[in-house]
Design a protein around this motif. Structure first.
Motif, PDB file in Angstrom:
ATOM      1  N   ALA A  97       0.423  -1.203  -0.075  1.00  0.00           N
ATOM      2  CA  ALA A  97      -0.066   0.030  -0.111  1.00  0.00           C
ATOM      3  C   ALA A  97       0.741   1.614  -0.442  1.00  0.00           C
ATOM      4  CB  ALA A  97      -0.664   0.213   1.223  1.00  0.00           C
ATOM      5  N   ASN A  98       2.012   0.973   1.003  1.00  0.00           N
ATOM      6  CA  ASN A  98       3.465   1.915   0.728  1.00  0.00           C
ATOM      7  C   ASN A  98       4.285   2.084  -1.207  1.00  0.00           C
ATOM      8  OD1 ASN A  98       2.067   3.034   3.017  1.00  0.00           O
ATOM      9  ND2 ASN A  98       3.334   1.496   4.161  1.00  0.00           N
ATOM     10  N   LYS A  99       3.724   1.768  -1.653  1.00  0.00           N
ATOM     11  CA  LYS A  99       4.697   1.265  -2.802  1.00  0.00           C
ATOM     12  C   LYS A  99       6.191   1.146  -2.512  1.00  0.00           C
ATOM     13  CE  LYS A  99       1.322   4.707  -4.951  1.00  0.00           C
ATOM     14  NZ  LYS A  99       0.573   3.579  -6.165  1.00  0.00           N
ATOM     15  N   TRP A 100       5.950   0.117  -1.483  1.00  0.00           N
ATOM     16  CA  TRP A 100       7.509  -0.318  -0.948  1.00  0.00           C
ATOM     17  C   TRP A 100       6.946  -1.820  -1.850  1.00  0.00           C
ATOM     18  CZ3 TRP A 100       7.485   0.377   4.304  1.00  0.00           C
ATOM     19  CH2 TRP A 100       7.383   1.261   5.078  1.00  0.00           C
ATOM     20  N   ALA A 101       8.790  -2.308  -2.410  1.00  0.00           N
ATOM     21  CA  ALA A 101       8.971  -3.268  -2.957  1.00  0.00           C
ATOM     22  C   ALA A 101       9.158  -4.516  -1.689  1.00  0.00           C
ATOM     23  CB  ALA A 101      10.222  -3.389  -3.938  1.00  0.00           C
ATOM     24  N   THR A 102       9.059  -5.519  -1.741  1.00  0.00           N
ATOM     25  CA  THR A 102       9.177  -6.627  -0.805  1.00  0.00           C
ATOM     26  C   THR A 102      10.367  -7.889  -0.947  1.00  0.00           C
ATOM     27  OG1 THR A 102       7.192  -7.287  -0.680  1.00  0.00           O
ATOM     28  CG2 THR A 102       7.018  -5.677   0.532  1.00  0.00           C
ATOM     29  N   ILE A 103      10.947  -8.536  -0.425  1.00  0.00           N
ATOM     30  CA  ILE A 103      11.439  -9.617  -0.732  1.00  0.00           C
ATOM     31  C   ILE A 103      10.981 -10.483   0.390  1.00  0.00           C
ATOM     32  CG2 ILE A 103      13.387  -8.798   0.439  1.00  0.00           C
ATOM     33  CD1 ILE A 103      14.352 -11.193  -1.695  1.00  0.00           C
ATOM     34  N   VAL A 104      10.490 -11.812   1.055  1.00  0.00           N
ATOM     35  CA  VAL A 104      10.098 -12.871   2.397  1.00  0.00           C
ATOM     36  C   VAL A 104      11.447 -13.497   2.379  1.00  0.00           C
ATOM     37  CG1 VAL A 104       8.914 -13.834   3.689  1.00  0.00           C
ATOM     38  CG2 VAL A 104       7.580 -12.207   2.466  1.00  0.00           C
ATOM     39  N   LEU A 105      12.578 -13.704   2.708  1.00  0.00           N
ATOM     40  CA  LEU A 105      13.271 -14.585   3.669  1.00  0.00           C
ATOM     41  C   LEU A 105      12.954 -15.471   3.961  1.00  0.00           C
ATOM     42  CD1 LEU A 105      15.198 -12.042   2.290  1.00  0.00           C
ATOM     43  CD2 LEU A 105      17.198 -12.853   3.325  1.00  0.00           C
ATOM     44  N   ASN A 106      13.754 -16.969   3.396  1.00  0.00           N
ATOM     45  CA  ASN A 106      13.572 -17.832   4.509  1.00  0.00           C
ATOM     46  C   ASN A 106      15.129 -18.948   4.982  1.00  0.00           C
ATOM     47  OD1 ASN A 106      12.410 -19.902   4.967  1.00  0.00           O
ATOM     48  ND2 ASN A 106      11.648 -21.348   3.076  1.00  0.00           N
ATOM     49  N   PRO A 107      15.301 -18.561   6.280  1.00  0.00           N
ATOM     50  CA  PRO A 107      16.624 -18.639   6.403  1.00  0.00           C
ATOM     51  C   PRO A 107      16.650 -19.816   7.230  1.00  0.00           C
ATOM     52  CG  PRO A 107      15.214 -16.889   8.017  1.00  0.00           C
ATOM     53  CD  PRO A 107      14.746 -17.204   6.993  1.00  0.00           C
ATOM     54  N   ASN A 108      15.805 -20.315   7.411  1.00  0.00           N
ATOM     55  CA  ASN A 108      15.621 -22.001   8.409  1.00  0.00           C
ATOM     56  C   ASN A 108      15.840 -23.440   7.289  1.00  0.00           C
ATOM     57  OD1 ASN A 108      16.076 -20.355  10.357  1.00  0.00           O
ATOM     58  ND2 ASN A 108      13.583 -20.586  10.599  1.00  0.00           N
ATOM     59  N   LEU A 109      14.912 -22.506   6.239  1.00  0.00           N
ATOM     60  CA  LEU A 109      15.848 -24.410   4.886  1.00  0.00           C
ATOM     61  C   LEU A 109      16.750 -24.366   4.341  1.00  0.00           C
ATOM     62  CD1 LEU A 109      13.449 -26.429   3.626  1.00  0.00           C
ATOM     63  CD2 LEU A 109      12.938 -24.529   2.323  1.00  0.00           C
ATOM     64  N   ASN A 110      17.490 -25.102   5.414  1.00  0.00           N
ATOM     65  CA  ASN A 110      18.583 -24.832   4.855  1.00  0.00           C
ATOM     66  C   ASN A 110      19.034 -26.826   4.145  1.00  0.00           C
ATOM     67  OD1 ASN A 110      19.011 -23.927   8.033  1.00  0.00           O
ATOM     68  ND2 ASN A 110      19.623 -22.232   5.809  1.00  0.00           N
ATOM     69  N   ALA A 111      18.232 -27.948   4.280  1.00  0.00           N
ATOM     70  CA  ALA A 111      17.993 -28.619   3.789  1.00  0.00           C
ATOM     71  C   ALA A 111      17.245 -29.480   2.730  1.00  0.00           C
ATOM     72  CB  ALA A 111      18.621 -30.023   4.407  1.00  0.00           C
ATOM     73  N   GLY A 112      17.319 -30.338   2.338  1.00  0.00           N
ATOM     74  CA  GLY A 112      15.773 -31.092   1.580  1.00  0.00           C
ATOM     75  C   GLY A 112      14.795 -29.891   0.800  1.00  0.00           C
ATOM     76  N   THR A 113      13.198 -30.549   0.360  1.00  0.00           N
ATOM     77  CA  THR A 113      12.347 -30.158  -0.260  1.00  0.00           C
ATOM     78  C   THR A 113      11.063 -30.484   0.084  1.00  0.00           C
ATOM     79  OG1 THR A 113      12.334 -31.632  -1.924  1.00  0.00           O
ATOM     80  CG2 THR A 113      13.672 -29.837  -2.365  1.00  0.00           C
ATOM     81  N   GLU A 114      11.147 -30.615   1.779  1.00  0.00           N
ATOM     82  CA  GLU A 114       9.735 -31.148   2.333  1.00  0.00           C
ATOM     83  C   GLU A 114       8.565 -30.206   2.282  1.00  0.00           C
ATOM     84  OE1 GLU A 114      12.370 -30.758   3.921  1.00  0.00           O
ATOM     85  OE2 GLU A 114      11.833 -29.548   5.912  1.00  0.00           O
ATOM     86  N   VAL A 115       8.669 -29.284   2.132  1.00  0.00           N
ATOM     87  CA  VAL A 115       7.957 -27.766   2.700  1.00  0.00           C
ATOM     88  C   VAL A 115       7.520 -27.221   1.269  1.00  0.00           C
ATOM     89  CG1 VAL A 115       7.852 -27.047   4.769  1.00  0.00           C
ATOM     90  CG2 VAL A 115       9.193 -25.739   2.642  1.00  0.00           C
ATOM     91  N   LEU A 116       8.453 -27.688   0.165  1.00  0.00           N
ATOM     92  CA  LEU A 116       8.036 -26.955  -1.405  1.00  0.00           C
ATOM     93  C   LEU A 116       7.214 -27.613  -2.127  1.00  0.00           C
ATOM     94  CD1 LEU A 116      11.713 -26.595  -2.568  1.00  0.00           C
ATOM     95  CD2 LEU A 116      10.135 -24.739  -0.509  1.00  0.00           C
ATOM     96  N   ASP A 117       6.021 -27.145  -1.659  1.00  0.00           N
ATOM     97  CA  ASP A 117       4.227 -28.635  -2.596  1.00  0.00           C
ATOM     98  C   ASP A 117       3.708 -27.523  -2.925  1.00  0.00           C
ATOM     99  OD1 ASP A 117       6.036 -30.373  -1.352  1.00  0.00           O
ATOM    100  OD2 ASP A 117       4.179 -30.954   0.718  1.00  0.00           O
ATOM    101  N   HIS A 118       3.604 -27.567  -4.340  1.00  0.00           N
ATOM    102  CA  HIS A 118       2.268 -26.756  -4.613  1.00  0.00           C
ATOM    103  C   HIS A 118       0.596 -27.627  -4.853  1.00  0.00           C
ATOM    104  CE1 HIS A 118       5.346 -23.823  -6.389  1.00  0.00           C
ATOM    105  NE2 HIS A 118       4.978 -23.884  -4.993  1.00  0.00           N
ATOM    106  N   HIS A 119       0.321 -28.150  -3.976  1.00  0.00           N
ATOM    107  CA  HIS A 119      -0.166 -29.393  -4.706  1.00  0.00           C
ATOM    108  C   HIS A 119      -1.712 -28.642  -4.322  1.00  0.00           C
ATOM    109  CE1 HIS A 119      -2.519 -33.237  -4.354  1.00  0.00           C
ATOM    110  NE2 HIS A 119      -3.335 -33.018  -3.412  1.00  0.00           N
ATOM    111  N   ASP A 120      -1.812 -27.697  -3.376  1.00  0.00           N
ATOM    112  CA  ASP A 120      -2.977 -27.413  -3.301  1.00  0.00           C
ATOM    113  C   ASP A 120      -3.407 -25.753  -4.422  1.00  0.00           C
ATOM    114  OD1 ASP A 120      -1.563 -24.941  -2.006  1.00  0.00           O
ATOM    115  OD2 ASP A 120      -2.288 -24.915   0.241  1.00  0.00           O
ATOM    116  N   ASP A 121      -2.669 -25.238  -4.806  1.00  0.00           N
ATOM    117  CA  ASP A 121      -2.636 -24.471  -6.055  1.00  0.00           C
ATOM    118  C   ASP A 121      -4.205 -24.280  -6.892  1.00  0.00           C
ATOM    119  OD1 ASP A 121       0.093 -22.870  -5.297  1.00  0.00           O
ATOM    120  OD2 ASP A 121       0.707 -23.211  -6.972  1.00  0.00           O
TER     121      ASP A 121
END
Length: 478
Positions: free
Chosen positions: A262-286
């Protein structure tokens, strides 16, 4: 001699014996009903009953339990209602992908409720059930970031740094091709060479993910960086427990994204805790939303029958938890490494004159590592850091520029019973640490987050945080 109830000592009537098989630990029907009702009156005990782990009535003297089959045989309406309600939340599949499989949905207030009865909130079954649900909640939140907040998902490591808007779009497309139809990462990348050899991208099987607004590389004014704390939280979450037990407004970055955009700021959300594996990278419910009530009404989750209880409770009571891949993600093998990777490969190349960071809990440590390791690049553009109950600390050998920046341009909103924004004095440090040279003086200003629990601080402090961010931007423009 007939066994007697270990509570009322009655020798008449049907007796139920715990798994220990000791007749001296038996209960008559009426005492057993009351014993189980007392247990299910405690929400934290309900899962113990459903998992068939209610301790033997002999208590500390015995390791036996009452099985769910025994509890179900009591034929008591109140007990049956609680057992049935919890069993509805136990998926019938080994690897559930959607909230619907748990019998849950998020209502319009962002609260996790049962589909069959929206007055019922999350019910704890056991830790494995909680962790599996938590993984699905991550998927749901990241879907909301893409669909509702308009964020682009980018998988790390990158095939090349993102140094332009065209390269950002290319990275988004590359990330999308990694997922096959069922939402899981492809076992073999499309970039495999025709001669049978794999290039580096094709060999990569473990990924982290970050989320960037579409204008990240074109916004010339302001970029807001969001960094969560440590533990099971993933990109988009401040606190998993809040997302499950309270609301998405308190537990996720979604309100921060809404205000920033709303303030016209660009944003980026980091993910510092996902350091191994792919268990949460699921797009099943898209596709369809998990809480699609029309779809649910056509194919409702069946009412658990007593014949199903053993199967479902056995699944709920499986001791093992999800296997976590041990292969570390290149360049993102630790929270600090991830933060530096995102700076080196993305944020360094953004055009925005102003950078701001909101860092929760251990995200503060990642921020400090960024300031120490990339000080000359970061500080000229960084306007401020809003810490929320951060665990960071300034070291005695930190560069003077970093220490000065912390004191003049950073605030830590800490857990406190004081009103939001009230000044908080630093807690006294032990004399033993004082003798070692540690100071009781805080490295930055401390304000109350308006809540006494750590995990709530980002959600409850949001108004005060955004007022501070805007103040720092306005001061730079003057």
């Amino acid at each position: 001699m007939a066994p007697a109830c270990c509570i009322c000592f009655d020798e008449e009537g049907d007796m139920m014996t715990a798994s220990c098989g000791d007749e001296g630990h038996s209960l008559c029907s009426s005492c057993c009903v009351q014993y189980v009702k007392t247990a299910i009156a405690n929400p934290r005990k309900q899962g113990v009953v459903v998992c068939g782990q209610l301790e033997c009535p002999a208590g500390d003297r015995c390791d036996g339990v009452l099985s769910l089959q025994q509890v179900s045989s009591l034929d008591d309406d109140e007990i049956d209602a609680v057992v049935s309600r919890l069993l509805r939340t136990v998926p019938l599949t080994k690897k559930p992908m959607t909230l619907r499989e748990f019998g849950y949905k998020y209502n319009e207030r962002g609260e996790l409720v049962m589909i069959n009865d929206e007055t019922q909130r999350f019910a704890f079954v056991n830790q494995r059930h909680y962790d599996m649900l938590g993984n699905v909640v991550v998927t749901h939140i990241q879907k909301l970031m893409r669909q509702d907040a308009g964020m682009h998902e980018v998988l790390l490591p990158l095939s090349a740094p993102i140094d332009s808007d065209a390269r950002l779009r290319e990275a988004v497309e590359e990330s999308a091709t990694i997922f096959k139809d069922d939402g899981k990462p492809n076992p073999k990348s499309d970039s495999d060479n025709d001669d049978g050899s794999d290039d580096e991208a094709a060999k990569q099987r473990e990924f982290s993910n970050v989320f960037a607004s579409p204008d990240l590389m074109t916004n010339k004014d302001t970029v807001l960086v969001l960094l969560q704390g440590s533990g099971a939280v993933r990109a988009g979450m401040w606190a998993r427990a809040l997302c499950i037990n309270n609301s998405l407004d308190l537990g996720t970055v979604l309100p921060y994204l809404k205000r920033a955009h709303a303030n016209k700021w660009a944003t980026i959300v980091l993910n510092p805790n996902l350091n191994a594996g792919t268990e949460v990278l699921d797009h099943h419910d898209d596709g369809k939303h998990d809480d699609d009530e029309d779809e649910y009404s056509k194919n409702p989750k069946p009412e658990p029958t007593k014949a199903q209880h053993l199967v479902l409770s056995g699944y709920a009571n499986m001791a093992h938890r999800f296997r976590t891949a041990q292969t570390r993600i290149p360049g993102n093998h630790s929270p600090s490494a991830h933060t530096l990777y995102v700076w080196d490969n993305i944020l360094r190349h953004t055009q925005a004159r102003n950078l701001m960071i909101v860092a929760h809990s251990a995200g503060g440590h990642c921020t400090m590592q960024l300031l120490r390791r990339r000080m000359d690049e970061v500080l000229p553009r960084l306007r401020c850091v809003a810490f929320t109950d951060s665990v960071h600390s300034a070291a005695s050998d930190d560069p003077k520029q970093v220490v000065t920046f912390l004191r003049n341009h950073c605030i830590n909103w800490v857990r406190s019973d004081l009103p939001v924004g009230a000044k908080v004095e630093p807690e006294p440090i032990p004399e033993s640490l004082r003798r070692l040279g540690y100071s009781n003086e805080a490295d930055c200003k401390l304000l109350s987050a308006g809540h006494h629990k750590h995990e709530f601080t980002s959600g409850t402090a949001i108004d005060s945080v955004f007022a501070f961010l805007q103040q720092k931007l306005d001061a730079k423009k003057q």
